[in-house]
Motif scaffolding. Structure first.
Motif, PDB file in Angstrom:
ATOM      1  N   PHE A  27      73.644  64.255  70.595  1.00 49.23           N
ATOM      2  CA  PHE A  27      73.329  65.051  71.637  1.00 49.23           C
ATOM      3  C   PHE A  27      73.033  66.405  70.991  1.00 49.23           C
ATOM      4  O   PHE A  27      72.067  66.988  72.146  1.00 49.23           O
ATOM      5  CB  PHE A  27      74.811  65.355  72.306  1.00 49.23           C
ATOM      6  N   LYS A  28      73.090  66.779  69.990  1.00 49.10           N
ATOM      7  CA  LYS A  28      72.298  67.779  69.597  1.00 49.10           C
ATOM      8  C   LYS A  28      70.833  67.625  69.155  1.00 49.10           C
ATOM      9  O   LYS A  28      70.065  68.360  69.422  1.00 49.10           O
ATOM     10  CB  LYS A  28      72.899  68.448  68.312  1.00 49.10           C
ATOM     11  N   ILE A  29      70.480  66.468  69.010  1.00 54.65           N
ATOM     12  CA  ILE A  29      68.987  65.985  68.826  1.00 54.65           C
ATOM     13  C   ILE A  29      68.467  66.072  70.078  1.00 54.65           C
ATOM     14  O   ILE A  29      67.286  66.502  70.202  1.00 54.65           O
ATOM     15  CB  ILE A  29      69.062  64.339  68.237  1.00 54.65           C
ATOM     16  N   SER A  30      69.153  65.824  71.322  1.00 51.61           N
ATOM     17  CA  SER A  30      68.652  66.054  72.579  1.00 51.61           C
ATOM     18  C   SER A  30      68.834  67.493  73.161  1.00 51.61           C
ATOM     19  O   SER A  30      68.714  67.619  74.281  1.00 51.61           O
ATOM     20  CB  SER A  30      69.380  65.091  73.410  1.00 51.61           C
ATOM     21  N   SER A  31      69.209  68.278  72.354  1.00 54.28           N
ATOM     22  CA  SER A  31      69.191  69.922  72.596  1.00 54.28           C
ATOM     23  C   SER A  31      70.392  70.165  73.464  1.00 54.28           C
ATOM     24  O   SER A  31      70.370  71.042  74.203  1.00 54.28           O
ATOM     25  CB  SER A  31      67.863  70.199  73.159  1.00 54.28           C
ATOM     26  N   CYS A  32      71.493  69.368  73.333  1.00 56.15           N
ATOM     27  CA  CYS A  32      72.579  69.641  74.100  1.00 56.15           C
ATOM     28  C   CYS A  32      73.693  70.561  73.444  1.00 56.15           C
ATOM     29  O   CYS A  32      73.630  70.398  72.041  1.00 56.15           O
ATOM     30  CB  CYS A  32      73.428  68.383  74.648  1.00 56.15           C
ATOM     31  N   GLN A  33      74.461  71.413  73.773  1.00 53.65           N
ATOM     32  CA  GLN A  33      75.485  71.873  73.184  1.00 53.65           C
ATOM     33  C   GLN A  33      76.653  71.295  73.356  1.00 53.65           C
ATOM     34  O   GLN A  33      76.829  70.396  74.154  1.00 53.65           O
ATOM     35  CB  GLN A  33      75.837  73.454  73.702  1.00 53.65           C
ATOM     36  N   VAL A  34      77.387  70.956  72.036  1.00 53.77           N
ATOM     37  CA  VAL A  34      78.321  70.029  71.879  1.00 53.77           C
ATOM     38  C   VAL A  34      79.797  70.832  71.487  1.00 53.77           C
ATOM     39  O   VAL A  34      79.644  71.405  70.629  1.00 53.77           O
ATOM     40  CB  VAL A  34      78.146  68.793  70.897  1.00 53.77           C
ATOM     41  N   THR A  35      80.790  70.273  72.198  1.00 55.11           N
ATOM     42  CA  THR A  35      82.319  70.519  71.653  1.00 55.11           C
ATOM     43  C   THR A  35      83.101  69.358  71.448  1.00 55.11           C
ATOM     44  O   THR A  35      83.100  68.545  72.424  1.00 55.11           O
ATOM     45  CB  THR A  35      83.012  71.562  72.870  1.00 55.11           C
TER      46      THR A  35
END
Length: 214
Positions: A25-33
């Motif tokens: 998801f970070k590869i897709s520029s999303c913030q992840v918790t």
């Protein structure tokens, strides 16, 4: 709208799977918790009091600062977890009036059709087989977009100083026009009355008979 505006809550008791989901998801520029149980996910979402769980939630460092202010656009959870399963977590989220619109995606390493059907009937957006791939993440983007569309409100009318002055002048102008129209109606009524009495509207005084004076 960039993908960096989206925030994903990942729920999995496997550290390896959590790290994989975070990376994708970070590869897709999303913030992840990421959290390691359904109960900690509910705590993060505000459905449980913090004092009910003695262990602090396993939350990624960048989310600790905004724990109470962050907006979640997608929840992706494993199905088989100790304690609360992903299916149980799905049911609790869909039962919550404030959280039911958040898309929930279920993951599992076992392809069981009855399990998949049960989750979809309960409101899951999708059911993904592990290991999760980047193509799976890209497929989830439309679900996250829906949360942004639902959060949009009708634009409010911006009142500038010029608009405010215009709004103040318009009622006054309308009032003056109404008064002027009323005066015209009164004048027309007076003119009509004088015409009926044989009086000239320009000259209301009685005319003298000069023959009588001479």
């Amino acid at each position: 709208m960039g993908m960096s505006e989206f925030h994903v809550l990942a729920v999995d008791d496997s550290l390896i799977d959590r790290k994989l989901i975070e990376r994708l998801f970070k590869i897709s520029s999303c913030q992840v918790t990421s959290v390691d149980s359904g109960s900690k996910a509910l705590e993060f979402l505000g459905l449980q009091e913090h004092n009910q769980n003695p262990n602090p939630p396993c939350v990624s460092p960048n989310a600790k600062q905004n724990l109470q202010q962050v907006e979640v656009n997608l929840i992706i959870t494993d199905y088989c977890m100790p304690g609360m399963t992903g299916y149980d977590l799905l049911k609790k989220i869909k039962e919550s009036p404030s959280l039911k619109n958040i898309p929930v995606v279920i993951m599992s390493s076992v392809n069981v059709p009855s399990r998949i059907s049960r989750c979809l009937e309960e409101g899951a957006e999708d059911f993904i087989l592990k290991p999760v791939r980047l193509a799976d993440v890209n497929k989830l983007k439309p679900h996250m977009m829906k949360t942004k569309c639902k959060s949009f409100h009708k634009p409010q009318k911006i009142v500038t100083k010029e608009n405010q002055e215009s709004q103040e002048i318009e009622p006054k102008t309308e009032q003056i026009l109404q008064q002027s129209q009323g005066n015209n109606n009164n004048n027309n009524y007076k003119r009509k009355s004088m015409d009926q009495q044989g009086l000239s509207p320009e000259r209301t005084r009685p005319r003298y008979n000069y023959n009588m004076i001479l």
